[in-house]
Enzyme design. Structure first.
Site, mmCIF file in Angstrom:
data_model
loop_
_atom_site.group_PDB
_atom_site.id
_atom_site.type_symbol
_atom_site.label_atom_id
_atom_site.label_comp_id
_atom_site.label_asym_id
_atom_site.label_seq_id
_atom_site.Cartn_x
_atom_site.Cartn_y
_atom_site.Cartn_z
ATOM 1 N N TYR A 179 -1.651 -0.076 10.027
ATOM 2 C CA TYR A 179 -1.889 -0.765 8.749
ATOM 3 C C TYR A 179 -0.646 -0.661 7.864
ATOM 4 O O TYR A 179 -0.115 -1.666 7.368
ATOM 5 C CB TYR A 179 -3.109 -0.140 8.059
ATOM 6 C CG TYR A 179 -3.282 -0.592 6.629
ATOM 7 C CD1 TYR A 179 -3.571 -1.919 6.331
ATOM 8 C CD2 TYR A 179 -3.153 0.316 5.572
ATOM 9 C CE1 TYR A 179 -3.717 -2.337 5.012
ATOM 10 C CE2 TYR A 179 -3.303 -0.095 4.261
ATOM 11 C CZ TYR A 179 -3.586 -1.412 3.986
ATOM 12 O OH TYR A 179 -3.719 -1.827 2.684
ATOM 13 N N THR A 208 0.819 -1.204 0.000
ATOM 14 C CA THR A 208 0.000 0.000 0.000
ATOM 15 C C THR A 208 0.858 1.260 0.000
ATOM 16 O O THR A 208 1.976 1.257 0.528
ATOM 17 C CB THR A 208 -0.870 0.007 1.279
ATOM 18 O OG1 THR A 208 -1.429 1.307 1.457
ATOM 19 C CG2 THR A 208 -0.048 -0.294 2.530
#
Ligand code: UDP
Length: 329
Positions: free
Chosen positions: A141, A117
Site C-alpha cells: 500500500y 499516506t
C-alpha cells in the site's frame, strides 16, 4: 464558480471533502465505482459511477464537464490486505492513477490533489516525521502511494501538472452533525473496530502486538479528525488556484496515542467495557507514526479545529449508532 472532480468522493474521506466543497460554493463531480463507497454519502454535486482504470468513461466525463482541478481519493487503503494481495493494490492505486493522470493530460487539466499516506515513511528513525524524510515504505500500500508521489514530482518537473500531495496519518471521526462517516461494513481501522465491538457487532477487539518498543508495548499513531483533514484539501485547492507550487504536506496533529490509550478512551465514551484479546503483530505495522505538521500550518495556513481524541471518538460513536440504526449494521 470552479468545478472540482473528486474521484472516490463517495468514500469515507472523499464524502467529507465533497460536503465541504459544496458548502464552500464549488461545483462538484464525484467519480466513484462504489466498490467501497456509498451513493448516500455524496451530499453535494453530481455522482458518476465509474472506475479510474476506465479510460473511455473518464475521457467522456472530462469532455462533458469543464473541470478546474481534481482531488484523487479513489484507492484501496487497507495495509494488511495490500500485503496479502499486492497486485490488487498496484492495479488500482498505481495503474488506475497513471491512467487518470494520462487522461487529465489529454484534457489539459493540470491541478491535482493526491491522497497519500504516512505509510510512505515506513519505520521512520526520527519522530515526529517530517516531509523531507526519505521514503521507505514497508508494505505494498505504502509503496504504491510512494510510486505515484514520484510520478507527480516528475510531471511537475516537466511542467505538466501542479499538485499537492497530502500524507494522511490516521484518519478517524465523523461529521459532527452525524450525516456521514465511515460506511464500510468490513472496515478494519482501530477506532471503527473498537466502536463496532462496543456496539455488539464484533465479539471482541484484537490488539495486534503488545511487544513493540513503545511505553505500553502497543503501536502509536497520530489520529486526525476527518473534518480537519477535509479542510486541508480545501486549503490545498486554494493554494493551487493562487499559483502555489507543487508540494507535499503531512496531515496529522503531531501527537500520538497508543492502541491501549485509544481503547481506554473508546470504553469511556461508549460506557462499554468490551472484551479485548491480545494477539500477535499484524504484518506491515510500524511501531510509531507521528506527524511533524508544521509545514502545512506555515504554507497552507491550515489550522485544525477538532484536535481532541475524545471528540474524534465521540463523533465516530454518534455516527456509528446512526449507521447501525439506518443501515442495520
Ligand atoms: N489495530 C489493532 N486492532 C484492530 C485494528 C488496528 O490493534 O482491530 C492496531 C494496528 O495494528 C495499528 C493501529 O491499531 O497498530 C492502527 O491501525 P489502523 O488499522 O487503524 O491504521 P493503520 O495505522 O494501519 O493505517
Amino acid at each position: 464558480m470552479k468545478t472540482i472532480l473528486v474521484t472516490g468522493g463517495a468514500g469515507y474521506i472523499g464524502s467529507h471533502v465533497v460536503k465541504m466543497l459544496g458548502e464552500a460554493g464549488y461545483e462538484v463531480i464525484v467519480y466513484d465505482d462504489l466498490s467501497t463507497g456509498h451513493e448516500w454519502a455524496v451530499l453535494s454535486g453530481r455522482m458518476v459511477r465509474g472506475n479510474i482504470n476506465d479510460t473511455v468513461k473518464l475521457q467522456e466525463l472530462l469532455q462533458q464537464y469543464n473541470i478546474d482541478a481534481v482531488i484523487h481519493f479513489a484507492a484501496h487503503i487497507i495495509v494488511p490486505e495490500s500485503v496479502g494481495n499486492p497486485l490488487k493494490y498496484y492495479l488500482n492505486n498505481v495503474m488506475g492513477t497513471l491512467n487518470l493522470l494520462n487522461v487529465l493530460k489529454q484534457c489539459k487539466i493540470d491541478k491535482f490533489i493526491f491522497s497519500s499516506t504516512a505509510a510512505v515513511y515506513g519505520i521512520p528513525s526520527i519522530i515526529p516525521v517530517a516531509e523531507e524524510t526519505p521514503l521507505s515504505p514497508i508494505n505494498p500500500y505504502g509503496r504504491g502511494k510512494a510510486m505515484i508521489e514520484q510520478v507527480l514530482s516528475d510531471l511537475s518537473f516537466s511542467n505538466e501538472i501542479d499538485y499537492v500531495t497530502l500524507r494522511y496519518f490516521n484518519v478517524a471521526g465523523a461529521d459532527p452533525a452525524g450525516r456521514i462517516g465511515e460506511g464500510k461494513p468490513d472496515a478494519t481501522h482501530l477506532i471503527t473496530m473498537a466502536l463496532r465491538t462496543a456496539a455488539g457487532l464484533c465479539p471482541h477487539l484484537d490488539v495486534f502486538g503488545t511487544d513493540y518498543p513503545t511505553f505500553d508495548g502497543t503501536c502509536i499513531r497520530d489520529y486526525i479528525h476527518v473534518v480537519d483533514l477535509a479542510s486541508a484539501h480545501l486549503k490545498a485547492l486554494e493554494y493551487l488556484f493562487n499559483g502555489g507550487k507543487s508540494d507535499v504536506f503531512n496531515c496529522g496533529y503531531g501527537k500520538g496515542y497508543s492502541v491501549l490509550e485509544v481503547i481506554t478512551a473508546a470504553k469511556e465514551i461508549t460506557g462499554n467495557n468490551f472484551q479485548v484479546n491480545y494477539t500477535g503483530r499484524r504484518p506491515g505495522d510500524p511501531p510509531v507514526l507521528i506527524a511533524d505538521c508544521e509545514k502545512i500550518g506555515n504554507i497552507l495556513s491550515w489550522q485544525p479545529s477538532h484536535n481532541d481524541l475524545h471528540h474524534i471518538i465521540e463523533t465516530a460513536w454518534n455516527w456509528e449508532k446512526t449507521r447501525i440504526a439506518r443501515y442495520n449494521g
